[in-house]
Design an enzyme around this catalytic site. Structure first.
Site, PDB file in Angstrom:
ATOM      1  N   ASP A   1      39.918  49.723  31.349  1.00 21.28           N
ATOM      2  CA  ASP A   1      39.763  50.311  29.782  1.00 21.28           C
ATOM      3  C   ASP A   1      39.420  49.525  28.693  1.00 21.28           C
ATOM      4  OD1 ASP A   1      41.507  52.942  31.040  1.00 21.28           O
ATOM      5  OD2 ASP A   1      43.215  51.399  30.996  1.00 21.28           O
TER       6      ASP A   1
ATOM      7  N   HIS B   1      47.699  44.706  34.007  1.00 18.58           N
ATOM      8  CA  HIS B   1      47.557  46.130  34.841  1.00 18.58           C
ATOM      9  C   HIS B   1      49.127  46.092  35.494  1.00 18.58           C
ATOM     10  CE1 HIS B   1      46.281  48.824  38.014  1.00 18.58           C
ATOM     11  NE2 HIS B   1      45.518  49.469  37.027  1.00 18.58           N
TER      12      HIS B   1
END
Length: 428
Positions: A366, A308
């Site tokens: 996700d 991320h």
């Protein structure tokens, strides 16, 4: 009292320039370089704004090193496990969590505002059947400005809040209508007897004159996803909303632009990419093959759902979603068990393999959300739309915060020009 400063020395001229250090309530301090160009005749260069704070904000705080996310000072785990999405939306808009009575009033108002003008249905008719729901959603939100003229130039807090509640309430309805039209299915209107998240699932799955049985765990799972996506500091789509808002464009234009930014595969479309990749791998027997490819610098294959931009530890949202995914499996709610096995093996390897650990490639939000949405019978092309519904309260809160500043400075980044110079013919 002497303020802390940073001294910058121009080695070309030996000039020294001092810039104040500003402290927030928590998190990294910032160097105020607002006068840097005026002082030095130079710009700073920061690709992707990885070291640049573009605004002051009181909405969301992220500590990427600790894996911490807070809305208005409340830890995301507390909100996701103990509160509802409407609680969270109220918090983002009003700066405090609602009382029982305030939440009930907010819920009733959201239900009443969930209906859209009947004439808007003509807009859906104008799109081809295979139009992507995100395209329809973006156009429809922008079109709201044609129905609510009073919100083209708003400047009072009560007007902000009316606009905010209107757009948050209507977003699920627009999203559900967009899906139904794209599938050639009859439109299902909001049901005033259902809650916010339940109503969306009902509009998505329902049929006229037929009872729809929605299990509490299904509603809780989607409500949690909405909560986890409600805001995330100055990400690409939120920055887009603020940038458009800085031009004094109406809020519907700003939110529509945010939807466009979120549509990108690297942003709101990432969970769809995760599912497609898990389906491509297909079996736990092939996981090692793809792990090897992910570690090969000469192979363009990239493992989706890991790493991320901000979190350099576990994404706290991923932990919550994994628990929700497992609860859905326990209750037999449509989770693809073979894909879960693939996901679990990938996660186990990534959490123990030095290659991933050294690069801080931990599972992100996700990685699990796609499996949950699939279990809830939500089509892949609607995954980013779900993100939009969840993120709308954050976008609106960020837009309001921008408008409440004493002065609004239009967003105008500078550039390092590296193109040709002076190519105009001299004798023509």
């Amino acid at each position: 009292m002497q303020k802390d400063t940073v001294t910058i020395i121009n080695n070309r001229t030996n000039e020294k320039f001092e810039y104040p250090i500003l402290d927030g309530t928590v998190g990294p301090s910032v160097v105020d370089i607002s006068t840097f160009y005026q002082d030095t005749g130079m710009f700073t260069f920061d690709r992707g704004y990885t070291s640049t704070a573009s605004c002051r904000s009181k909405i969301t705080y992220i500590d990427g090193g600790k894996g911490q996310l807070m809305y208005r000072g409340y830890d995301i785990s507390y909100l996701a496990k103990n509160r509802t999405f409407l609680d969270t939306a109220y918090l983002l808009l009003n700066k405090t969590l609602p009382s029982k009575e305030e939440l009930e009033d907010f819920s009733i108002e959201m239900k009443k505002r969930s209906f859209i003008r009947e004439s808007m249905k003509k807009l859906f008719d104008a799109f081809p059947d295979n139009a992507h729901p995100m395209a329809i959603l973006s156009a429809s939100v922008s079109a709201l400005s044609t129905f609510y003229f009073e919100h083209l130039d708003i400047d009072k807090p009560n007007e902000y809040m009316e606009m905010a509640k209107r757009i948050i309430a209507k977003m699920p309805t627009i999203a559900a209508f967009a899906h139904r039209y794209s599938q050639g299915l009859p439109i299902i209107y909001p049901d005033l007897g259902r809650g916010f998240t339940e109503n969306f699932l009902y509009m998505l799955r329902g049929y006229p004159h037929r009872h729809i049985d929605l299990k509490p765990i299904e509603i809780k799972a989607l409500d949690t996803i909405f909560t986890l996506h409600a805001d995330h500091e100055q990400n690409a789509s939120t920055t887009t909303v603020r940038n458009v808002g800085s031009t004094h464009a109406h809020p519907y234009a700003a939110i529509s632009a945010g939807i466009g930014a979120l549509w990108g595969r690297a942003h709101g479309g990432a969970n769809e990419s995760v599912i497609r990749q898990l389906e491509m791998i297909g079996s736990v027997d092939r996981v090692d093959e793809f792990i090897k490819r992910a570690k090969d610098k000469d192979d363009p294959f990239r493992l989706m759902g890991f790493g991320h931009r901000v979190y350099k530890n576990f994404d706290p949202r991923a932990k919550i979603l994994k628990e929700i995914r497992d609860k859905l499996m326990e209750e037999g709610i449509g989770v693809n068990s073979e894909l879960v096995k693939v996901a679990n093996k990938i996660e186990k390897i990534a959490l123990s393999d030095e290659y991933f650990i050294s690069r801080k490639l931990y599972p992100n939000v996700d990685f699990h959300s796609g499996l949950i949405l699939q279990a809830l019978k939500i089509p892949k092309e609607m995954f980013a739309v779900i993100f939009v519904i969840g993120r709308t309260p954050g976008w609106v809160a960020q837009w309001i915060e921008l408008q409440e500043q004493p002065t609004i400075k239009i967003a105008r980044p500078r550039q390092l020009y590296v193109g040709p110079v002076d190519r105009t013919p001299k004798d023509d």
